[in-house]
Design an enzyme around this catalytic site. Sequence first.
Site, PDB file in Angstrom:
ATOM      1  CD  GLU A  83      48.135  23.500   1.256  1.00 20.56           C
ATOM      2  OE1 GLU A  83      48.564  22.673   2.083  1.00 20.56           O
ATOM      3  OE2 GLU A  83      48.497  23.513   0.065  1.00 20.56           O
ATOM      4  CB  CYS A 140      48.892  22.060   9.873  1.00 18.64           C
ATOM      5  SG  CYS A 140      49.956  22.903   8.682  1.00 18.64           S
TER       6      CYS A 140
END
Length: 492
Positions: free
Chosen positions: A234, A268
């Site tokens: 991720e 993010c």
Amino acid sequence: MFHKAEQRADWEPPGGRAAWQDIRMDSVGDTLQRLRETFSAGRTRPAEFRATQLEGLGRFLRDNKQLLQEALARDLRKPDFESEVSEFSMAQHEIHLALRNLRAWMKDEKVPRSLGTQLDRAFIRKEPFGLVLIIVPWNYPLNLTLVPLVGALAAGNCVVLKPSEISKNMEQVLAEVLPRYLDQSCFAMVLGGPEETGQLLEHRFDYIFFTGSPRVGRIVMTAAAKHLTPVTLELGGKNPCYVDDNCDPETVANRVAFFRYFNTGQTCVAPDYVLCSPEMQERLLPALQSTIARFFGEDPRSSPNLGRIINDKHFQRLQGLLGCGRVAIGGQSDQSDRYIAPTVLVDVQETEPVMQEEIFGPILPIVNVRSLDEAIDFINRREKPLALYAFSKSSEVVKQVLARTSSGGFCGNDGFMHVSLASLPFGGVGASGMGRYHGKFSFDTFSHHRGCLLRSQGMEKIYSIRYPPYTPRNLRMLLVAMETRSCSCTLL
């Protein structure tokens, strides 16, 4: 549990300092072997054991909420509102979802059969991988610890957890408190920095789940490749936000500013830059100025609704980015407080540093494009982002951006609301990562999907058409027997 980091001076482990010394002497290899023995004994496989671990995570959240909020405030000065929305609520929802659905997720999944397998049992069995390593980042240190941990435990794995040493207060709480709520025969925690993480990655795991930067992601993937260990990465990247001329600038400003400056931009999936026409920029800038003042007041530094940069290193990196383009809004900073004002940059060139790296802070560049086609070309020239956003009153424009680009996730006319849905997979593509999780996707990520077919020893005369000597007649019969209504992948 074994630790490589300095602990809070006023804390003692159960049993006092002598017990602490025993824990510290426990080697990584010995601990991993202990966890493997637990898994091999089948202890983690029953649904009852898995549910007990998940219930423990729920109690951990409820019993220690104030302690966890204080840690988030010390590390990031995160407002309680943001902590509740993005840390506690999401983690608790994942726990409840897994507990409600655990037996259904574990159940063998029947699959269509061919004519030649009608008397057989064909199914997919979800098996735990075994020993799983979860490496956690610092920006959402509770959410990004517990959400993948829920999936790993629900799937029946043993887990080694590596929290971030950068969010040191949360690391300390996790190390001191979380192990009390989990069965220590199937769970261990490692503390430390890059050196300890590197040493940990030298060992073989059955699955690695990493959240962090693409640079470190490559290191993790290289280490995993030595053991052919599957990974979920991720990562991040620069998430574009296209703003069409056919927009209400106040609405766009509200939504873009909220998601850009949430957690002080250290997210993010935050919009990383805006693509819009010069005309739209002229309408959007005053709207953003008004929105930022309404959100954080005339002096954002004194606002209780704005957090701080995690540490001096990241502050200095962000301060350097303030020199790109021209500051249109904000731009103030104070290293002693790790404060950077909500900032908007204009006249930004594609080659400048602020457009070459993920910003991960409260800075929003605006890049001018003349058309939707130019915006899409700009997006597609770059690495595939973790998220992509498009604002327009025209649904056709939003659909075009969706159809003609690629990203980990997509949201039209809002920020990262798609991440809040456990029914949607969360993950990247290309340079923004690989793999997916949230909800059942987490359970599936940490499960090996084993294709199974069970057949009796009878009916040998019928099955003998497979065997030599081969004949055209047997071939025709075999091909008919292999056909299924919905697939043609089953062999007799």
